[in-house]
Each structure stands twice: as C-alpha cells, then as structure tokens.
Scaffold this active site. Structure first.
Site, PDB file in Angstrom:
ATOM      1  CE  LYS A  42      -4.199   0.411   1.556  1.00  0.00           C
ATOM      2  NZ  LYS A  42      -4.864  -0.361   0.153  1.00  0.00           N
ATOM      3  CG  ASN A  45       0.267  -0.323  -4.550  1.00  0.00           C
ATOM      4  OD1 ASN A  45       1.060  -0.780  -5.313  1.00  0.00           O
ATOM      5  ND2 ASN A  45      -0.676  -1.311  -4.276  1.00  0.00           N
ATOM      6  N   GLY A 257     -18.742   6.042  -6.420  1.00  0.00           N
ATOM      7  CA  GLY A 257     -17.685   7.342  -6.331  1.00  0.00           C
ATOM      8  C   GLY A 257     -17.237   7.740  -4.953  1.00  0.00           C
ATOM      9  CG  ASP A 280      -6.331  -6.512 -10.777  1.00  0.00           C
ATOM     10  OD1 ASP A 280      -7.027  -6.556  -9.474  1.00  0.00           O
ATOM     11  OD2 ASP A 280      -5.503  -6.974 -10.900  1.00  0.00           O
ATOM     12  CG  ASP A 286      -3.204   1.495  -2.438  1.00  0.00           C
ATOM     13  OD1 ASP A 286      -3.484   1.936  -1.220  1.00  0.00           O
ATOM     14  OD2 ASP A 286      -2.893   0.351  -2.601  1.00  0.00           O
ATOM     15  CB  CYS A 327      -6.370   2.170 -11.126  1.00  0.00           C
ATOM     16  SG  CYS A 327      -5.687   0.748 -10.291  1.00  0.00           S
ATOM     17  N   GLY A 332      -3.246  -5.837 -12.526  1.00  0.00           N
ATOM     18  CA  GLY A 332      -2.041  -5.672 -11.521  1.00  0.00           C
ATOM     19  C   GLY A 332      -2.407  -4.480 -10.537  1.00  0.00           C
TER      20      GLY A 332
END
EC number: 2.7.1.15
Length: 343
Positions: A42, A45, A257, A280, A286, A327, A332
């Site tokens: 975390k 990221n 949201g 994903d 993050d 993202c 990944g």
C-alpha cells in the site's frame, strides 16, 4: 513557489497475483488463468500514485515525492522490479532501507474474474514490520527528505506496525510540525486507533468498510442505540470532525464514487467515472488516495490556510475518481496506476 513535497511512509511488497475464473472451495484445486509477479504494497502503491499524479507530461514533474520504508537486502525483486518502478514513477527511494534481518514483504492476491475483478489478499509483512519498528530512525529518514522550512504532506497507511503508526501520527499532528498528515487506515488495525492519535489529522481517507471500523475511535460519541454500520457518510464524517478534530474526511464508495466533507462545512459527493470493463480493482483505492494527496500537496505548497482548500476539494476528488477508473481497467497493482497525462 517551491514544489509540493510528499513523503509516503509505508509498506513495500512483491505481489504474486493469480487470475482465476472463480476462487476454489476448501480442498478444491482449480486451473487458473494466469500468474503475474509485480511490485506492490500500500505504501509503494500510493507513492507511485503520487509520483504519477505529478506528471502533466512525460518529462514534466511538478512535485517532489519520496518513499520511506524497508525491504530485504539483496532482494532481486526490489532491485529488478520495485525500485525501478518507483523511480520510473518519479519517486525517490533514498528513504528505503535494505535490511539483512528480514525479507521483503509479499502479498498473494487472487483476482476472481467472474466477480468483476474482485480480489482476496494475503500479506506477509516481512521488512514492513521488522524494518519499521524503530520510529526515531523512520522520523530521521523522513525529516532528511522534507525541507524543514517548507510545509509538506506525509502520507501514512496501516501496513506498518501499529505502535510506529501511532507515534508517527502524534509527531506529524503536533501543531509545531509543518507537515500535513494524510492518513489512510488500510487495513484498520484490530485494536483500532485511539481518538487522541487522530487529533489534528489533515485528511482521513477511508473506504466504506474502513469508515465503519474506524468509528470505534469515536464509539463513545454515538447516540444510544446508534449502529455505526447503519450510518451514512453524512452521519459518519461529523463524528471525525467534531470528536477527532480531523479537517477533511473522504469516504470512497467503490463504483458509486466518493464522499467528501471538511470541518469548515463543505460536503459533497463525486460520482465515479464511467468504466467500460473492470479488469482488476487491486490498486484502485491506493490510486485515489495518491492522486488526492498530490492535489492536496499542491495546495499546501501555496501556504494558504487549510479552510481555503474547500474551494478545491471537489475537483481533487473528481480527478482522483478519474485516476481510479483508469486503474481498474488494467491488470495488476502498481503497474495499473495511470500517469496524469494519460487521463
């Protein structure tokens, strides 16, 4: 005006991600679709998200971002994967300690493709714990990267030891400290966070589950018969403003949201950006936190009083939502986080 400064203190992991049509039942063996080994954690990221959020163009970075953490010494994954990804995202790794007494942290992630990319994660802390239990050393590394005469942002999560986290929160929430703390309690420590530790936090960013768990910090202020799990964001946020002196509360709501609230009265909801296909969800939270922290750091660098951020908070949340949407359309964790010039 000096460039915005962001120091991310947290975990660095190697992620072993298995993509599967569904998760196996107890005692069952399934054939999965693919295995990917990637950089994660975390802390790392969110550092990458901050770094990439600061690139309006491939050759133009407008913020100084540094990672503070620990990995195993001579770890080939750090040298070949983690460090190049961080540095390629504009993140300084001078604050990452390489230790001989522990291995780099790791996460085993199962991504269930039939369930819109939902994930299940098992974490082995490794150096994220043994390398982050000396608070004075962590503070020394952080202060060495923050210019003491400038205000900056320190971004903190929950994947390092709780005792370290509490001491860091106390230090950075002290009015004498020029840094603004952005705290993402993920995962939430089983013992929770005591109310005094939250006092003075500039930004508390949580998802729906974390927000309910974090209300244990303010449980004494719930009305008789009031159930935290049944409260909506408009009821949760004031608990942290009024009883924990948190200035900004963010609650991410997944595909719906994100909600935002400030101690000075600005409240609102920003819907998520449209996504054609979720692949994903691993680093979506993050990504949101890192993008918001970067927008907040830009404001902090102006030297303006914190209440003036009310005029900018909605646009910062919308931009963070847009980045998170980018993202989730890639596989990944760290590698799926978009650069600002891509969105």
């Amino acid at each position: 005006m000096p460039p915005p400064q962001i120091c991310v203190i947290g975990s660095l992991n190697i992620d072993f991600v298995t993509y599967t049509p569904r998760c196996p039942a107890a005692g069952e063996t399934l054939t999965a679709a693919a295995l990917a080994i990637s950089a994660g954690g975390k802390g790392a990221n969110q550092a990458v998200a901050c770094g990439r959020a600061s690139f309006a163009a491939p050759d133009s970075q407008d913020a100084s971002v540094a990672m503070i953490g620990a990995v195993g010494a001579d770890d080939p994954y750090y040298a070949a994967l983690l460090r190049p990804t961080l540095e390629g995202s504009g993140v300084s790794t001078r604050g990452v300690q390489e230790r001989t007494d522990s291995q780099t942290g790791s996460a085993t992630i199962i991504v269930e493709e039939a369930a819109r990319g939902e994930n299940r994660i098992l974490v082995v802390p490794g150096a994220n714990h043994t390398g982050m239990d000396q608070v004075d050393a962590v503070l020394a590394r952080t202060q060495g990267l923050l210019h003491s005469h400038l205000e900056g942002v320190v971004l903190l999560q929950g994947e390092i030891p709780r005792a370290t986290t509490l001491r860091l929160m106390k230090h950075f929430n002290d009015p004498a400290c020029r840094a603004h703390l952005v705290f993402n309690p993920a995962p939430v420590f089983p013992e929770g966070i005591p109310l005094p530790a939250l006092a003075g936090t500039s930004v508390l960013a949580m998802n729906e589950t974390e927000a309910v768990l974090m209300t244990h910090s303010v449980a004494d202020h719930l009305r008789p018969g009031q159930n935290a799990a049944e409260l909506d964001p408009d009821e949760l946020a004031p608990l942290f403003h009024h009883h924990a002196q948190v200035h900004i509360v963010l609650i991410t709501l997944g595909a719906k949201g994100a909600y935002f609230s400030t101690a000075t009265g600005k409240r609102g909801f920003a819907p998520s950006a449209a996504v054609e296909k979720v692949v994903d969800t691993t680093a979506a939270g993050d990504t949101f936190v890192g993008y918001f922290a970067t927008a907040f750091a830009r404001f902090v660098a102006t030297g303006a009083p914190l209440p003036e951020f009310d005029a900018h908070i909605e646009s910062a949340v919308r931009r963070a939502n847009l980045a998170a949407a980018g993202c989730v359309q890639r596989k990944g964790a760290m590698q799926s986080i978009p650069f600002a010039y891509e969105i």
